[in-house]
Design an enzyme around this catalytic site. Sequence first.
Site, PDB file in Angstrom:
ATOM      1  N   SER A   1      39.928  24.291  17.118  1.00 27.91           N
ATOM      2  CA  SER A   1      38.918  23.452  17.770  1.00 27.91           C
ATOM      3  C   SER A   1      38.469  22.267  16.932  1.00 27.91           C
ATOM      4  O   SER A   1      37.948  21.290  17.473  1.00 27.91           O
ATOM      5  CB  SER A   1      37.691  24.303  18.123  1.00 27.91           C
ATOM      6  OG  SER A   1      37.177  24.945  16.960  1.00 27.91           O
TER       7      SER A   1
ATOM      8  N   ASP B   1      26.984  22.290  16.384  1.00 26.43           N
ATOM      9  CA  ASP B   1      26.618  23.656  16.758  1.00 26.43           C
ATOM     10  C   ASP B   1      26.712  24.523  15.512  1.00 26.43           C
ATOM     11  O   ASP B   1      26.538  24.031  14.409  1.00 26.43           O
ATOM     12  CB  ASP B   1      27.511  24.166  17.904  1.00 26.43           C
ATOM     13  CG  ASP B   1      28.994  24.038  17.583  1.00 26.43           C
ATOM     14  OD1 ASP B   1      29.364  24.185  16.407  1.00 26.43           O
ATOM     15  OD2 ASP B   1      29.795  23.781  18.505  1.00 26.43           O
TER      16      ASP B   1
ATOM     17  N   HIS C   1      30.827  23.527  14.243  1.00 28.47           N
ATOM     18  CA  HIS C   1      31.602  22.304  14.467  1.00 28.47           C
ATOM     19  C   HIS C   1      30.829  21.055  14.066  1.00 28.47           C
ATOM     20  O   HIS C   1      29.623  20.952  14.325  1.00 28.47           O
ATOM     21  CB  HIS C   1      32.006  22.194  15.945  1.00 28.47           C
ATOM     22  CG  HIS C   1      32.877  23.304  16.392  1.00 28.47           C
ATOM     23  ND1 HIS C   1      32.425  24.345  17.168  1.00 28.47           N
ATOM     24  CD2 HIS C   1      34.193  23.544  16.170  1.00 28.47           C
ATOM     25  CE1 HIS C   1      33.418  25.187  17.410  1.00 28.47           C
ATOM     26  NE2 HIS C   1      34.504  24.728  16.809  1.00 28.47           N
TER      27      HIS C   1
END
Length: 633
Positions: free
Chosen positions: A37, A301, A304
Amino acid sequence: MRKPPFLRTLLGLLVLAGSQAMAASTPYSTLRVFGDSLSDAGQFPDATGQATGLRFTNREAKGDYAPVSPMILGGKLGFGASELGPSTSLYNKINRLPDGNNWAVGGYTTQQVLDSITDTSELVIPPNKPFAGLVLRERPGYLANGLRADPNALYYLTGGGNDFLQGLVTSPAGAAAAGTRLAASAQALQQGGARYMMVWLLPDLGQTPNYGGTPMQGPLSQLSGVFNQALVAQLRQIDAEIIPLNVPALLKEALANPSEFGLATDQNLIATCYSGDGCTQNPRYGIGGTTPDPTKLLFNDSVHPTIAGQRLIADYGYSILAAPWELTLLPEMAHAGVRAQQDELRAQWQTPWQGIGQWQAIVATGVQNLDFDGQRSAAKGDGRGYNLTVGGSYRLNEAWRVGLAGGVYRQKLEAGAQDSAYRLDSYLASAFAEFRQNRWWADAALTAGHLDYGDLKRTFALGVSERSEKGDTDGEAWAVTGRVGFDLAPVESRWQLSPFLSADYARVKVDGYEERSQRATALGVDDQERTSRRLGAGLRGSLQVAPTTRLFAEVAREHEFENDQQDVTLHLASLPDNDFTLTGYRPDSNLTRARLGLSQALAPGLTLRGNYDWRKSDAVTQQGVGLALSLDF
């Protein structure tokens, strides 16, 4: 790595488009991305049904997702949005749209990253999410079924976080195994033909909102270090040009000095985040805060980065890629100094000879301008310099005179998008001889010198600000030049026109050096050598316009035989054992040079001379103006 809420909207095209507008040329054919991600360009569908998908970073002002670091980096390298898009997007398949070159998928473990290269790329919902394990789309991996990698592409690799977040790593042995698996992806790419790779070291998971301030902070920091030790050791064994990005060191610097990177200085950047997903939303700069601004926070978050972190990492990677585009110009600066010394000698050789058995002293000064046009793998640069030369010659007989000259040349070069500043002081000495009999003439010179690169300041963008890394080094230069020509008119004629042939050889060595800081961005630079071998043909002429005044001129065309692309071997100062070699400046095959000058006899044996010199190839323009005074005694 772990994902924010699954239903998100649109990507951040504005930052990506802006970076492409400022893009430079690049020696790489494209950018191909593999990972998790941290690099996902939008594989998963977004709730709004837009073409661009879920991305694991903050939304920007218009509700679009900010781009992730490889998208920003790719924009800086000049690649289009379609190239930088997702490879296995469900939206692309449904709408029969072409896939991009970004194979990273949110939730991927190191094994899945490897599978996306050698086996099957799956768009699969990760654990701990609704419908976990559901495969939304799959396609053969990048090198599946015996396919070969593009050797001219740049490959970008991240991974490892999800091995921890999904409970697959619980011990040092497991962390080392995960680091080895990520290195196996780089190994697979190399075996498939890839040459250039950029690989993230795993960020310190203990320094994230997910684990910071918890009992797991210390153990996770230690295991992250074990992962990176194994990864770096394995990367060192792969026969490719692998650039390790020391992301944990860079983020540590950002946390230690947030003002340098435009981050908030009065907020807890680890304990709070922008979105509030899995962590405490920052009360001031969070999405629901008093003054929402993701650029002031490091984390979107629990794990990330925000756009601030993504830009920081992209700029970091670009600074390394761009370094050889500037550093391979250092030998060219020295070659320019050698050529200026030779131009000074050749101009002096066109002034009247002293009597047999007499000396002629000379003192000369000049200024030079050196311009490099941008190449696919070299930066644009503008240089300035000045010199002082002293010397003398002795006439042996009717046909010969010999001499010595010494010069000090100071040059400054500004290169690259942020005007990096490089300074060189050259101390050059030349021994020369001239021959003239009937209408034949010849000259030759041997030049040697010491190079003092006393101030090398490489400057680059880093987030919202700039950073400079400084160093200094030495070098050496030596050169041989020779010409032979024939005067078309008798010696006593008022005018002369002489065709000639020339041969030149020059070698410059720049010693390796370390940039002085130990920051993540500091580099170690290996020795550089650049040899020049040229043959040329030209015309030189002169005209006695008055009894004490003579106009002289020269033009020549030369061919450069040593025109291979230059490269330089680098390493991060923080990772000295992981070398990589990247390409830079390519010398042009042909150049044209010309001179126009005037000599004026001020008194018997005393001559004033001025001249203008010009050299031009496809990528380099060198100009110089000189003024000299010679005295016979």
